[in-house]
Design a protein around this motif. Structure first.
Motif, PDB file in Angstrom:
ATOM      1  N   ALA A   1     -32.719  58.645 -30.267  1.00 10.76           N
ATOM      2  CA  ALA A   1     -32.967  57.355 -30.908  1.00 10.76           C
ATOM      3  C   ALA A   1     -31.827  57.037 -31.858  1.00 10.76           C
ATOM      4  O   ALA A   1     -31.194  57.944 -32.425  1.00 10.76           O
ATOM      5  N   LYS A   2     -31.553  55.743 -32.026  1.00 12.66           N
ATOM      6  CA  LYS A   2     -30.536  55.283 -32.961  1.00 12.66           C
ATOM      7  C   LYS A   2     -31.114  54.148 -33.801  1.00 12.66           C
ATOM      8  O   LYS A   2     -31.871  53.315 -33.300  1.00 12.66           O
TER       9      LYS A   2
ATOM     10  N   GLY B   1     -35.108  63.388 -25.642  1.00 13.82           N
ATOM     11  CA  GLY B   1     -35.207  62.045 -26.193  1.00 13.82           C
ATOM     12  C   GLY B   1     -34.135  61.844 -27.240  1.00 13.82           C
ATOM     13  O   GLY B   1     -33.594  62.795 -27.802  1.00 13.82           O
TER      14      GLY B   1
ATOM     15  N   LEU C   1     -33.619  49.407 -33.786  1.00  9.49           N
ATOM     16  CA  LEU C   1     -33.989  50.766 -33.404  1.00  9.49           C
ATOM     17  C   LEU C   1     -33.876  50.875 -31.892  1.00  9.49           C
ATOM     18  O   LEU C   1     -34.495  50.107 -31.159  1.00  9.49           O
ATOM     19  N   GLU C   2     -33.070  51.833 -31.431  1.00  8.48           N
ATOM     20  CA  GLU C   2     -32.923  52.096 -30.001  1.00  8.48           C
ATOM     21  C   GLU C   2     -33.511  53.469 -29.705  1.00  8.48           C
ATOM     22  O   GLU C   2     -33.150  54.453 -30.354  1.00  8.48           O
ATOM     23  N   ALA C   3     -34.411  53.514 -28.758  1.00 14.54           N
ATOM     24  CA  ALA C   3     -35.040  54.775 -28.377  1.00 14.54           C
ATOM     25  C   ALA C   3     -34.935  54.930 -26.869  1.00 14.54           C
ATOM     26  O   ALA C   3     -34.814  53.946 -26.131  1.00 14.54           O
ATOM     27  N   THR C   4     -34.996  56.162 -26.416  1.00 16.54           N
ATOM     28  CA  THR C   4     -34.904  56.415 -24.987  1.00 16.54           C
ATOM     29  C   THR C   4     -35.843  57.550 -24.621  1.00 16.54           C
ATOM     30  O   THR C   4     -35.991  58.524 -25.367  1.00 16.54           O
ATOM     31  N   VAL C   5     -36.507  57.400 -23.491  1.00 18.08           N
ATOM     32  CA  VAL C   5     -37.416  58.404 -22.970  1.00 18.08           C
ATOM     33  C   VAL C   5     -36.834  58.929 -21.663  1.00 18.08           C
ATOM     34  O   VAL C   5     -36.501  58.145 -20.776  1.00 18.08           O
TER      35      VAL C   5
ATOM     36  N   ASP D   1     -35.176  52.841 -21.688  1.00 22.07           N
ATOM     37  CA  ASP D   1     -34.555  52.601 -22.980  1.00 22.07           C
ATOM     38  C   ASP D   1     -35.266  51.431 -23.644  1.00 22.07           C
ATOM     39  O   ASP D   1     -35.715  50.495 -22.974  1.00 22.07           O
TER      40      ASP D   1
ATOM     41  N   LYS E   1     -35.145  48.767 -27.218  1.00 26.77           N
ATOM     42  CA  LYS E   1     -34.531  48.248 -28.437  1.00 26.77           C
ATOM     43  C   LYS E   1     -35.553  47.387 -29.158  1.00 26.77           C
ATOM     44  O   LYS E   1     -36.149  46.492 -28.551  1.00 26.77           O
TER      45      LYS E   1
END
Length: 875
Positions: free
Chosen positions: A374-375, A372, A295-299, A284, A286
């Motif tokens: 994202a926020k 995936g 921006l929060e993203a996750t792989v 994750d 940020k």
């Protein structure tokens, strides 16, 4: 971005760029006005880096130069009076963090059992709330109990009771007990706060102390009992200067492994090896975009759910919506919802696929893989809040085994989900206006078998506003939905329980097997007196058109209705000789479908309606008292008029519901007690002989300062005289050529929730949850509907037909054992053991208490998992 309402909906990513641009626009750079008139003032003092060691002891020389805040007042039990015990709170800061030092004096033993993070209701604690935007609307709260358990939550609006405890920033707190009371130090990094770039900084501030042994609640800036406002009543924290919003970057990689042990493993099943081991890694991220957006993203995200959903037997036509428990979706969820909650239900993302797969053995995916997500969230200096979420789930297939051949059946297409909400606050009273859009796109070709089951595109747009003026507020909302796809998928939507367009006795809607799109709207307007010493009231009218549909990404039980609801409440908040406070509330509700026919607002389960509760009663009356010892009693009454239920026959003609009533009484002990308890009893009848009886008990005990045990047994017996069974051909003209068969069902349900928690130290907890469950249903007195819009049933003999043998007894046992260790700030290790046991039998015997505990011997599955995450923030 373009939207064609009569064409497939497309919402490309460039819309995100517009919102990111706003963060750097002149509008975003506006400073919120400072209004110090009449507000309490506190000052923070700069100290050298590392001058204060956060150990909870306040023994550093740097604290001597910091002036304390001491002018506190009670909210409870005597509003406006000085506190029983003194307290001093100091504010210091360095280049990295705000540091709070607090001394709480006490001349009595301190009640402070340990527990999990955010569990401090029974423990003495201090809370520091910061309105770092100085918008007088939002705030972040950081606190700690006397034994070092951290408490944190976020207020997204100017409402004391609108708090989000899923807010879990990375910060530290330590405490120390001594012969004078206790002390605390809180280290709150500026990187975990959101504030506008200005010099000097002025933040809104409030401080609370809760002393459960005295039921005493102390405030610095008093929020009175009759107020629901929050940040607008704060004082000011001055003195912070020379700091800048940090370039926030947080990275949290994880590694996880799990094993699923199938209980009743068939030796011929080629898809279960016994252990069913799996492993995965992901991360994750940020990133701060300017001073206001994150921006929060996750792989390869790990969206495993730690806590199980409660057991139930659902005999209605409507879906049950369970709470979201996955951290990525829970955090910041308030920024993705508005006045109404139909538009976004995050558990749609990654849910179990909906396609069919047949075979001797089927390996069906339990969830859809989230490739995936994202926020983008944040709040601009102008008072604009932004929330955006996007996610992509992968194509899923089920493996089948038939005649010694293994095959694959596609059960879910690749799907993209999008949610965006913008909310702008305006005016001195905290009014707001919000706009929201959601979209779902599935990769489906016209000849794909799934295209006849799932819609290809779904889109919704809505707006809502809350206009506040003094003690009053007006709430309005309006939304539009569009769904398109192949005729088979749209035919399924027309036939679902939300609308039942196939009903033979209506002329304002019709089923169309060639339809390729469906559109609808909902809206409403309400007025409310929110604050006031004695009289409060609320009126609201709303509508939902028959074609309204949000279930691709939202939650909708029923459409096709227009409602009017009203409530009137009288309350007394000034303690008297035999009470602390009381309230009397009257309510009424009415609903009509778009054909102008009044609908029954049923409070019972079983066949229809949109759930129980006072809000669905034709008339309701509630009386509640808080006694001098802080115990509470509530007496609730509901009366349901006769009315039509257009969904009771599951797509057939409308049917009448009988007149009914329901009454309940609830007694609860003080929230501050180390041993808490409550009991609730309810009883109701209808004019056709139906009944409902409910009894439940809640008991929470602390055998030791590190232990907590709670048990919540419940029992429910329901006799429903209108339980739908089936629809058969061969009916007369009065029922449009069909036979709608119903029965009396006598249902009994036993359930007990058990929780046992042990806290080794504030950041190391062992939690056990279990729910033994048993339910039964006995069918009697079968009958078929005599005529549309009546409730008269003509006797039917089920002997020798498919109607017989519907009795059931279900037993289940679900449990979780979770070890959670935050081994360094923001980094966590989970060890999980889940059980899911269930058995169902076609027995006519009524479920018993022994059946509930006998569920422990039922066959089932065991799930084991280990997950370790590491949080770090490069500077």
């Amino acid at each position: 971005m373009w939207i064609g309402y009569d064409a497939p909906v497309k919402v490309p990513i460039p819309g995100l760029v517009v919102l990111v641009f706003l963060a750097y626009s002149p509008l975003a750079a506006q400073d919120a006005p400072s209004d110090n008139g009449g507000r309490k003032q506190a000052r923070a003092v700069r100290v050298a880096d590392d001058a204060i060691r956060v150990d909870g002891r306040l023994d550093e020389e740097a604290w001597r130069a910091v002036p304390p805040v001491t002018d506190f007042v009670q909210k409870e039990p005597v509003e406006g009076s000085p506190p029983t015990d003194r307290m001093e709170v100091r504010f210091a800061y360095d280049d990295d963090a705000l540091i709070v030092g607090a001394r709480m004096y006490s001349d009595t033993p301190i009640q402070a059992p340990m527990g999990r993070r955010d569990e401090g209701e029974q423990a003495e604690h201090i809370l520091v709330s910061l309105d770092s935007y100085l918008d007088r609307r939002t705030s972040s709260t950081f606190g700690v109990t006397a034994t070092g358990v951290r408490l944190d939550h976020y207020h997204a609006s100017d409402n004391e009771f609108d708090d989000d405890d899923t807010f879990d920033p990375v910060w530290q707190a330590r405490t120390a007990l001594d012969d004078q009371g206790w002390t605390a130090e809180l280290w709150i990094p500026f990187a975990q706060l959101r504030f506008n770039e200005r010099s000097p900084q002025v933040w809104g501030l409030n401080v609370q102390r809760w002393i459960p042994s005295r039921n005493e609640l102390v405030f610095w800036a008093l929020v009175r009992r009759t107020e629901e406002r929050w940040a607008s009543l704060f004082g000011d924290l001055n003195g912070i200067d020379g700091i800048r919003p940090s370039r926030r970057l947080e990275i949290m990689p994880y590694v996880a492994t799990d094993s699923l042990l199938i209980g009743d493993l068939d030796p011929g099943d080629p898809f279960n090896s016994g252990a069913n081991l799996a492993a995965r890694v992901g991360a994750d991220l940020k990133v701060g975009l300017g001073s206001n957006l994150t921006l929060e993203a996750t792989v390869n995200p790990d969206f495993g759910q730690v806590e199980a959903d409660p057991a139930e037997v659902n005999l209605s036509a409507f879906e049950t919506f369970f709470d979201e428990r996955r951290p990525f979706f829970v955090e910041g969820a308030n920024l993705l919802t508005g006045v109404r909650d139909e538009y976004f239900y995050s558990r749609r993302i990654g849910a179990q696929p909906g396609g069919d797969a047949d075979g001797e053995f089927v390996d069906y995916p339990r969830t859809a893989t989230i490739l995936g997500a994202a926020k983008l969230t944040g709040r601009l200096a102008s008072g604009m809040s932004i929330g955006m979420l996007g996610a992509v789930t992968d194509e899923e297939s089920a493996r089948t085994f038939t005649a010694f051949q293994v095959g694959r059946v596609r059960v879910a297409p690749r799907t993209a989900y999008g949610v965006a909400r913008i909310e702008q606050e305006f005016g001195q009273d905290g009014s707001n206006f919000g706009v929201m859009a959601t979209t779902v796109n599935r990769q489906l070709d016209a000849d794909d078998p799934l295209a006849s089951v799932l819609a290809r595109n779904a889109f919704a747009v809505s707006g809502d506003s809350i206009v506040r003026f003094g003690d009053y507020q007006m709430v309005g909302f309006l939304g539009l939905t569009h769904v398109d796809g192949e005729p088979g998928a749209l035919l399924r939507l027309q036939r679902t329980s939300a609308r039942y367009f196939q009903r033979p006795d209506v002329d304002y809607v019709r089923i169309d097997p060639t339809r390729t799109s469906l559109r609808g709207a909902n809206g409403g307007l309400g007025f409310e007196r929110q604050n006031g010493r004695h009289w409060l009231w609320e009126v609201e009218t709303s509508f939902t058109t028959p074609g309204f549909e949000t279930n691709d990404i939202g939650q909708l039980s029923v459409s096709d209705g227009a409602r009017f609801d009203a409530q009137l409440e009288y309350r007394e908040t000034v303690p008297g000789p035999w009470y602390r406070e009381y309230s009397i509330e009257l309510g009424q509700g009415q609903e009509w479908n778009f054909g102008g026919e009044r609908q029954a607002l049923s409070g019972r389960g079983g066949g229809g309606g949109d759930g129980g509760g006072p809000q669905n009663a034709s008339l309701s009356a509630d009386v509640s008292f808080t006694w001098p010892n802080f115990w509470q009693t509530e007496w609730s009454n509901q009366f349901h008029e006769r009315g039509q239920d257009m969904r009771l026959t599951r797509g057939g003609p409308s049917m009448e519901r009988p007149q009914s009533w329901f009454s309940s009484i609830d007694l609860e002990s003080s929230d501050a007690s180390e041993t808490q308890g409550g009991i609730e009893l309810g009883y109701g009848r209808d004019e056709d002989g139906g009944l409902q009886f409910e009894a439940s008990v809640d008991l929470t005990m602390r055998p030791g300062p590190q232990w907590e045990f709670s048990i919540s047994p419940s029992y429910e017996r329901e006799v429903d005289t209108q339980q739908y069974v089936t629809t058969l051909p061969g009916g007369g003209p009065a029922t449009f050529g069909r036979r709608y068969v119903f029965a009396n069902i006598d249902r009994s349900t036993y359930s007990t929730e058990l929780r046992l928690n042990y806290t080794f130290k504030p950041d190391l907890n062992l939690d056990f949850y279990a729910e033994p469950f048993a339910a039964s249903g006995r069918y009697n007195q079968y009958g078929e509907l005599a005529a549309a819009r009546s409730r008269l049933l003509l006797p039917v003999d089920p002997t020798g037909t498919s109607l017989a043998d519907r009795d059931f007894r279900v037993r289940s046992f679900r449990s979780n054992l979770v070890l959670r260790w935050e081994w360094r700030p923001g980094s966590t290790l989970y060890v999980v053991w889940q059980q899911d046991r269930e058995t169902e039998e076609g027995l006519r015997t009524r479920a018993s208490l022994g059946d509930m505990f006998g569920s422990l011997s039922a066959g089932g599955d065991n799930f084991f998992a280990i997950k370790a995450s590491w949080w770090f923030s490069p500077r």
